[in-house]
Scaffold this active site. Structure first.
Site, short mmCIF file in Angstrom:
data_model
loop_
_atom_site.label_atom_id
_atom_site.label_comp_id
_atom_site.label_asym_id
_atom_site.label_seq_id
_atom_site.Cartn_x
_atom_site.Cartn_y
_atom_site.Cartn_z
N GLY A 217 -10.06 -12.10 -11.66
CA GLY A 217 -9.22 -10.93 -11.91
C GLY A 217 -8.31 -11.10 -13.11
N HIS B 234 0.82 -1.22 0.00
CA HIS B 234 0.00 0.00 0.00
C HIS B 234 0.85 1.27 0.00
CE1 HIS B 234 -3.48 -2.62 1.67
NE2 HIS B 234 -3.43 -2.66 0.36
N ASP C 60 -3.01 -8.61 -7.10
CA ASP C 60 -2.71 -8.95 -5.71
C ASP C 60 -3.48 -10.22 -5.30
OD1 ASP C 60 -1.98 -8.80 -3.03
OD2 ASP C 60 -3.46 -7.25 -2.55
C1 LIG Z 1 -4.86 -10.34 -1.02
S1 LIG Z 1 -6.57 -10.07 -1.13
C2 LIG Z 1 -6.70 -8.51 -1.88
C3 LIG Z 1 -6.33 -7.35 -1.03
C4 LIG Z 1 -6.47 -6.02 -1.69
N1 LIG Z 1 -5.86 -6.00 -3.02
C5 LIG Z 1 -5.86 -4.95 -0.84
O1 LIG Z 1 -4.68 -4.61 -1.06
O2 LIG Z 1 -6.54 -4.41 0.02
C6 LIG Z 1 -7.05 -11.12 -2.46
C7 LIG Z 1 -8.52 -11.02 -2.80
O3 LIG Z 1 -8.72 -11.70 -4.04
C8 LIG Z 1 -9.99 -12.35 -4.01
N2 LIG Z 1 -9.90 -13.39 -5.06
C9 LIG Z 1 -9.45 -14.67 -4.97
N3 LIG Z 1 -9.38 -15.23 -6.20
C10 LIG Z 1 -9.77 -14.28 -7.09
C11 LIG Z 1 -9.87 -14.23 -8.51
N4 LIG Z 1 -9.54 -15.29 -9.26
N5 LIG Z 1 -10.29 -13.08 -9.08
C12 LIG Z 1 -10.61 -11.99 -8.32
N6 LIG Z 1 -10.54 -11.98 -6.97
C13 LIG Z 1 -10.12 -13.10 -6.37
C14 LIG Z 1 -10.11 -12.85 -2.59
O4 LIG Z 1 -11.47 -13.05 -2.25
C15 LIG Z 1 -9.46 -11.69 -1.81
O5 LIG Z 1 -10.43 -10.76 -1.40
#
Ligand SMILES: C[S@@+](CC[C@H](N)C(=O)[O-])C[C@H]1O[C@@H](n2cnc3c(N)ncnc32)[C@H](O)[C@@H]1O
Length: 288
Positions: A143, A18, A163
């Protein structure tokens, strides 16, 4: 999908990611032309550090809570600390912004963002936070597919943040494939990829695949707060493609500070390596 970022919000990995994100956004704001951001794994957007999840893991105590008032704090951390302060207008550090809130607060009237989140509860929470902000679109779904579906945007400038949770095997390979596609589609965009310090073989494969793309300028960053351990994550890194001018030296100064301030045990360290068309233009490291 068992991953919940609420257990990890504000930990040393979030501080690194961040703080770099806030610096990149600050740099995008220096020019008048609009920019856009694609956050492929967005999470719920805002975390309560008094929640049972945060209390159970306690990870934020080794991260954001260690960055209280300190006259020696480097200026490069100011945009990040300001992003956290914005969520806590009455003081304290109870509310911790995820990447979507840090991005939202940086958008100007003509800028835009797309957030992608697969988990229904996380997405619903993020949807409530975004409300009717017309600059932002929230997408259900994968994603990595979003990288293919939404690039290139109409803007020349902007950032793709990738991420993933790294809880499935093969994440590094999916990531490398998506980044390769993304860079081919949007060569002028910046890409920031977060990775845990684990699965070294997968990481090296990913790094080799990305290096083979012949990208102009890249920044590889690592922060370890302790020697590697089996039961917890002791380090993380960033791979940044097309970093803004000056980001490498700013991150080197920041990491020298953070590796000391966030150290959990002797044996950690940091590294920042910037290359341009394969030539090393910055290579700094330090040990704690
Ligand atoms: C590490 S966290 C993200 C944190 C966020 N980027 C932050 O910095 O605040 C990963 C997130 O990806 C979601 N996730 C898992 N697989 C995914 C996918 N294939 N596509 C999109 N989101 C996904 C999870 O539910 C989780 O909320």
């Amino acid at each position: 999908m068992n991953y919940r970022h609420a257990f990890h919000a504000g930990n040393h990995c979030d501080v690194l990611k961040h703080a770099a994100l806030a610096l990149i956004l600050e740099s995008l704001r220096t020019k008048d032309k609009p920019f856009t951001v694609l956050d492929t794994h967005a999470g719920r957007g805002l975390y309560d550090l008094d929640s049972p999840e945060a209390a159970r893991s306690g990870e934020h105590r080794g991260g954001i809570l260690r960055l209280g008032d300190d006259p020696a704090i480097p200026a490069s951390l100011a945009p990040y600390l300001e992003a956290v302060r914005r969520q806590n207008p009455f003081g304290g550090q109870r509310w911790y912004p995820g990447s979507p809130m840090i991005v939202r607060d940086a958008l100007r009237a003509g800028d835009s963002a797309k957030f992608c989140e697969l988990h229904p509860e996380e997405r619903a929470a993020l949807d409530r936070l975004i409300g009717t902000d017309r600059r932002i679109r929230l997408y259900e779904g994968d994603g990595y597919q979003a990288v293919r579906a939404f690039l290139p945007p109409k803007e020349r400038r902007g950032l793709v943040l990738i991420d993933p949770p790294f809880e499935e095997p093969g994440e590094f390979d999916r990531l490398a494939g998506a980044v390769a596609d993304g860079v081919r589609r949007w060569a002028s965009g910046a890409f920031m990829i977060w990775r845990p310090v684990k699965d070294e073989a997968g990481y090296q494969r990913c790094l080799a695949a990305l290096s083979a793309l012949g990208i102009g300028k890249t920044l590889v960053v690592e922060l370890r707060i302790a020697p590697a351990a089996r039961d917890r994550l002791t380090g993380s890194g960033l791979f940044i493609i097309n970093p803004p001018f000056g980001l490498g030296p700013a991150l080197a100064g920041m990491l020298a500070y953070l590796s000391d301030r966030l150290a959990m045990a002797p044996g950690g360290g940091w590294a920042v390596r910037e290359t341009e068309r394969g030539a090393v233009i910055l290579d700094q490291k330090g040990g704690a």
